[in-house]
Design a protein around this motif. Structure first.
Motif, PDB file in Angstrom:
ATOM      1  N   PHE A  34      60.359 -17.819 -12.252  1.00  0.00           N
ATOM      2  CA  PHE A  34      59.033 -18.175 -11.744  1.00  0.00           C
ATOM      3  C   PHE A  34      58.461 -19.362 -12.505  1.00  0.00           C
ATOM      4  O   PHE A  34      57.781 -20.208 -11.943  1.00  0.00           O
ATOM      5  N   ALA A  66      58.023 -24.118  -0.788  1.00  0.00           N
ATOM      6  CA  ALA A  66      57.867 -22.817  -0.132  1.00  0.00           C
ATOM      7  C   ALA A  66      59.211 -22.103  -0.078  1.00  0.00           C
ATOM      8  O   ALA A  66      59.303 -20.900  -0.348  1.00  0.00           O
ATOM      9  N   LEU A 106      60.076 -20.825  -3.525  1.00  0.00           N
ATOM     10  CA  LEU A 106      59.323 -19.616  -3.858  1.00  0.00           C
ATOM     11  C   LEU A 106      59.870 -18.422  -3.092  1.00  0.00           C
ATOM     12  O   LEU A 106      59.960 -17.313  -3.626  1.00  0.00           O
ATOM     13  N   GLY A 107      60.269 -18.661  -1.837  1.00  0.00           N
ATOM     14  CA  GLY A 107      60.881 -17.577  -1.068  1.00  0.00           C
ATOM     15  C   GLY A 107      62.146 -17.069  -1.735  1.00  0.00           C
ATOM     16  O   GLY A 107      62.370 -15.861  -1.839  1.00  0.00           O
ATOM     17  N   GLY A 120      61.263 -15.034  -4.634  1.00  0.00           N
ATOM     18  CA  GLY A 120      60.776 -13.741  -4.200  1.00  0.00           C
ATOM     19  C   GLY A 120      61.915 -12.803  -3.838  1.00  0.00           C
ATOM     20  O   GLY A 120      61.928 -11.638  -4.237  1.00  0.00           O
ATOM     21  N   TYR A 151      63.589 -11.602  -6.886  1.00  0.00           N
ATOM     22  CA  TYR A 151      62.753 -10.630  -7.595  1.00  0.00           C
ATOM     23  C   TYR A 151      62.748  -9.293  -6.866  1.00  0.00           C
ATOM     24  O   TYR A 151      62.807  -8.232  -7.494  1.00  0.00           O
ATOM     25  N   ILE A 152      62.719  -9.344  -5.538  1.00  0.00           N
ATOM     26  CA  ILE A 152      62.658  -8.087  -4.788  1.00  0.00           C
ATOM     27  C   ILE A 152      63.934  -7.277  -4.992  1.00  0.00           C
ATOM     28  O   ILE A 152      63.882  -6.068  -5.202  1.00  0.00           O
ATOM     29  N   TYR A 187      57.117  -7.702   5.772  1.00  0.00           N
ATOM     30  CA  TYR A 187      58.153  -8.733   5.697  1.00  0.00           C
ATOM     31  C   TYR A 187      58.357  -9.380   7.049  1.00  0.00           C
ATOM     32  O   TYR A 187      58.559 -10.591   7.156  1.00  0.00           O
ATOM     33  N   VAL A 211      54.997 -16.835   2.359  1.00  0.00           N
ATOM     34  CA  VAL A 211      55.702 -16.472   1.133  1.00  0.00           C
ATOM     35  C   VAL A 211      54.822 -15.584   0.244  1.00  0.00           C
ATOM     36  O   VAL A 211      55.297 -14.602  -0.341  1.00  0.00           O
ATOM     37  N   PHE A 212      53.536 -15.914   0.185  1.00  0.00           N
ATOM     38  CA  PHE A 212      52.629 -15.079  -0.623  1.00  0.00           C
ATOM     39  C   PHE A 212      52.612 -13.649  -0.090  1.00  0.00           C
ATOM     40  O   PHE A 212      52.631 -12.689  -0.855  1.00  0.00           O
ATOM     41  N   MET A 263      54.964 -12.157   1.479  1.00  0.00           N
ATOM     42  CA  MET A 263      56.215 -11.481   1.131  1.00  0.00           C
ATOM     43  C   MET A 263      56.134 -10.932  -0.287  1.00  0.00           C
ATOM     44  O   MET A 263      56.496  -9.794  -0.560  1.00  0.00           O
ATOM     45  N   PHE A 264      55.638 -11.763  -1.208  1.00  0.00           N
ATOM     46  CA  PHE A 264      55.537 -11.322  -2.598  1.00  0.00           C
ATOM     47  C   PHE A 264      54.596 -10.137  -2.725  1.00  0.00           C
ATOM     48  O   PHE A 264      54.920  -9.131  -3.356  1.00  0.00           O
ATOM     49  N   ALA A 284      56.011  -7.074  -1.604  1.00  0.00           N
ATOM     50  CA  ALA A 284      57.035  -6.556  -2.503  1.00  0.00           C
ATOM     51  C   ALA A 284      56.416  -5.782  -3.656  1.00  0.00           C
ATOM     52  O   ALA A 284      57.021  -4.858  -4.191  1.00  0.00           O
ATOM     53  N   PRO A 323      53.766  -9.269  -8.913  1.00  0.00           N
ATOM     54  CA  PRO A 323      53.842 -10.213  -7.793  1.00  0.00           C
ATOM     55  C   PRO A 323      52.484 -10.787  -7.421  1.00  0.00           C
ATOM     56  O   PRO A 323      52.381 -11.986  -7.124  1.00  0.00           O
ATOM     57  N   MET A 367      51.445 -14.626  -7.396  1.00  0.00           N
ATOM     58  CA  MET A 367      50.950 -15.298  -6.211  1.00  0.00           C
ATOM     59  C   MET A 367      49.633 -15.989  -6.464  1.00  0.00           C
ATOM     60  O   MET A 367      49.300 -16.965  -5.811  1.00  0.00           O
TER      61      MET A 367
END
Lengths: 499, 143, 126
Positions: A141, A182, A185-186, A189, A192-193, C12, C46-47, C49-50, C53, C78, C82
């Motif tokens: 991050f 973007a 960051l995806g 994410g 991280y998930i 999602y 994207v935010f 999604m985070f 999560a 997360p 964000m």
């Protein structure tokens, strides 16, 4: 005090430029002071990077781990100064110092006013701090945040000139690159998930354990990283913003942008691919093939584009895209020699392209001539500038005894080691093409008669000094690449060692 | 950009203190409740932007001159970095909190969090001043 | 089965749709402001999604409360990340808008295609 600074150097190399860049906006009326502070930070950065590199070299390649705030790894943010980080810090400092020296006494006339010049220094230091951060951070991050800081400051630097083309190309750059952010960051994410970690080491361990449960997510995340960071580092099919941005930016900005910023993103990509996904996973996902093909296509296609450009800075910009292809090729071959070549070539190209852009900028400032076809006889009117330009060109074309050769040689060895004959051919053809688009400039400058009415001369002594420093760096890297090559080799071995 | 409206002006002056207090409340309670310096800083800035919108840009600029926002922006962030250096001065890592011997108080009370409360103030100032200066840059059309 | 999966993971799914919408806007609209809006939509995807999560169904905000221990807290990391992402996107938007303004002043239009045409007219063909 001295020991405190020494122990905390990994964080200080990042924080010091940022601190000064925070203060600079209050000094808009005091250009001299701003210039002095920026130069000071560049010198401090160079010595700090040199010290860290010597620590890494003498320590046999062990990395120093620094936990921010005293929080240990899975919870806190970790800074790791290993060989790769030391190499990048050193490269960044090596190119930044001459770029700053070139700007002193010169920048206000390029960007229009001394106010804007101070803002330019602010952005420059922000970029420098972000690059240092990208080099040392071990947290994905953090990579994102630093990439964004670097991107915003690059964008500001591209738009520093007041003309409309600068604003337009900066906007194009910003739009494309924020799409890339973007995606990046995806990707972060998704990693991280599925892993629950942002620290590269922990994420990598977890990923190698569970990736077979989520093959599609891992593939998606990898492609997000590749495209996201690829747009930012202008990898071949995604390079459309680079020529405009580089030809519109003030020359120190183009030097730093082409020499360092895109390399910073590339190092991040390398760190993510090798330290998070790991070499074997890259091969299992067939990412290495994609990267190699992109690299080869970039080398050949961008060199051909460069041949067609008449504006000197645009030609150099396409050359940058082509040279980034080499780094990408080395990344895709997944073996130690190729990675060594890629890492060393990044450092070599940083110095060489910076000297080329600075020389091109000096020529434009002195004569107002931007096109290759107008440069006849300039070698006699601006001897130092053209000498520096020649050194940079020889290095990029891979002539022995210049920096570029060492990198290309290792890349060649790496391609042969991987059994990739096409890659080896691309390295050689790329070098020939590079000669084909850079040597005509030199030939015109030295062998063609100058139009007699021109009164041209070299720029001021600081500008000359900065070009001489960079030229010397290119030659030193080529004649005795020892420490740099050692750092690159160790970094490559470390990268490969992560499974 | 001028809106000459008595009701708007009166209501703005009435609401303004509450907006500001709310913003500062969020900044100061960042360590124990949702929100924090970014959200709070934005609210503080919004209060000011509301004032400048109702009373006109010139009057707004008179209250907070350009110099103030520039300095606040610079020193807000510098404050953060300097607080980080406290750790280094004490021989522990950058931005160390409890390790640097800072009293972290009782969890759940406003005095808890140690360094974090101080950091929030710096970031709050930075965010508020940045938002204000962005507002004026956009309005005064001198990009 | 697939529908069930979608229903369980609806945040999602929403993020994917938002991402696609934003991408279409950025890639197909010529208006620069619309392009910026598209980028903002992609970023919010994207935010989302985070944030999704980090959520745990039935979790409470992660504020330490000693009176009722043993509750399930949602993951605050997360959301905190964000917040940083939002700060970045605000600054990107601000910079982009100011650049759009400069471009508008110079070219007198917000249409990216027309600007590209004008640029190629200005620059000599080579």
């Amino acid at each position: 005090m001295v020991t405190a600074i020494r122990d905390h150097l990994p964080v200080l190399v990042v924080v010091a430029p940022l601190c000064v860049s925070f203060v600079l906006p209050t000094l808009v009326r005091r250009l001299r002071l701003a210039e002095g502070l920026t130069t000071l930070i560049a010198v401090i950065g160079l010595s700090g990077a040199g010290y860290l590199a010597s620590l890494v070299l003498s320590g046999g390649g062990t990395s120093t781990v620094y936990s921010m705030g005293g929080w240990p790894a899975p919870w806190g943010v970790e800074l790791v100064v290993g060989s790769a980080a030391a190499l990048m810090l050193l490269t960044a400092a090596m190119v930044s110092l001459p770029a700053v020296l070139f700007s002193v006494n010169h920048l206000s006339q390029e960007v229009g006013s001394s106010n804007r010049a101070v803002w330019f220094y602010t952005l420059f230091l922000l970029l420098y701090g972000a690059l240092a951060g990208m080099a040392v951070t071990n947290d994905i991050f953090n990579v994102y945040v630093l990439v964004e800081v670097a991107m915003l400051s690059c964008c500001g630097m591209v738009a520093a000139r007041t003309d409309s083309r600068a604003a337009e190309s900066a906007l194009t750059y910003l739009i494309l690159v924020s799409l890339g952010s973007a995606l990046l960051l995806g990707g972060i994410g998704l990693i991280y998930i599925i892993t629950g970690h942002l620290n590269m080491g922990y994420a990598s361990q977890e990923l190698s354990r569970i990736w077979q449960d989520y093959p599609r997510v891992v593939r998606l995340a990898a492609s997000f990283f590749l495209v996201g960071l690829g747009v930012k580092s202008a990898l071949f099919p995604l390079h459309v913003w680079l020529p405009d941005a580089l030809s519109c930016a003030p020359s120190p900005a183009s030097a730093v942008l082409s020499g360092l910023a895109v390399k910073g993103y590339l190092i991040c990509l390398m760190k993510v691919l090798y330290n998070v996904f790991g070499g074997s996973l890259i091969q299992q996902l067939a990412l290495d093939k994609i990267i190699t093909v992109l690299g080869m296509a970039g080398i050949i296609a961008a060199s051909l584009f460069a041949l067609a450009q008449d504006e000197l800075k645009r030609r150099l910009a396409f050359s940058t895209v082509a040279q980034l292809g080499y780094a990408l090729l080395g990344m895709g071959l997944v073996n130690a020699s190729a990675l060594t070549g890629a890492l060393f070539y990044m450092a070599a190209h940083a110095a060489s392209t910076a000297v080329l852009f600075l020389a091109a900028g000096a020529i434009v400032t002195a004569t107002g001539k931007k096109r290759v076809s107008e440069l006849a006889g300039i070698g006699r009117k601006m001897p130092v500038t053209m000498a520096a330009f020649t050194v940079g060109s020889l290095s990029l074309a891979g002539v022995p005894l210049f920096a570029g050769f060492v990198g290309k040689w290792n890349l060649l060895l790496g391609s042969l080691e991987a059994g990739n004959w096409l890659g080896a051919a691309a390295v050689i053809v790329g070098s020939v093409l590079c000669g084909a688009y850079l040597f005509p400039v030199i030939r015109a400058a030295y062998l063609e008669p100058a139009p007699s009415d021109d009164k041209r001369q070299d720029p001021g002594w600081l500008q000359k000094l900065s070009m001489i420093l960079l030229g010397a760096a290119v030659i030193i890297l080529g004649v005795m690449p020892g420490p740099f090559l050692k750092l690159a080799r160790r970094a490559a071995v470390d990268f490969i060692a992560v499974r | 950009m001028k809106i000459r409206d008595l009701i708007l002006k009166r209501i703005t002056t009435l609401v303004l203190p509450f907006i500001q207090v709310y913003g500062f409340y969020i900044i100061f309670h960042g360590q124990i409740s949702p929100g924090g310096s970014f959200a709070g800083g934005i609210i503080v800035a919004l209060g000011y932007i509301a004032y400048a919108t109702a009373f006109g840009v010139d009057e707004g600029r008179a209250v907070v001159p350009e110099k103030v926002t520039t300095y606040a922006e610079s020193y807000g962030t510098l404050w953060y970095a300097l607080l980080g250096l406290v750790g280094i001065a004490k021989g522990v890592p950058f931005l160390a909190n409890k390790l640097a011997g800072i009293d972290v108080g009782v969890p759940g009370t406003i005095s808890s969090g140690g360094l974090i409360a101080l950091l929030s103030i710096g970031i709050g100032i930075k965010v508020a001043s940045t938002m204000v200066s962005l507002f004026f840059t956009m309005l005064e059309e001198e990009v | 089965m697939l529908l069930n999966k979608l229903l369980i993971n609806y945040p999602y799914f929403a993020a994917v749709i938002l991402f696609a919408v934003g991408a279409v806007i950025v890639l197909t609209r010529a208006n620069l402001i619309k392009k910026l809006i598209g980028i903002n939509i992609i970023e919010s995807a994207v935010f989302l999604m985070f944030a999704a999560a980090g959520n745990i169904r039935g979790g409470v905000p992660p504020i330490l409360d000693q009176t009722s221990p043993g509750r399930v807290y949602v993951n605050p990391l997360p959301s905190a990340l964000m917040l940083t992402g939002i700060v970045v996107s605000v600054s990107v938007s601000a910079l982009a808008l100011s650049l759009v303004y400069r471009v508008y002043k110079a070219y007198g239009t917000l249409d990216a295609r027309r600007i590209a045409e004008m640029k190629s007219e200005v620059r000599d063909r080579w």
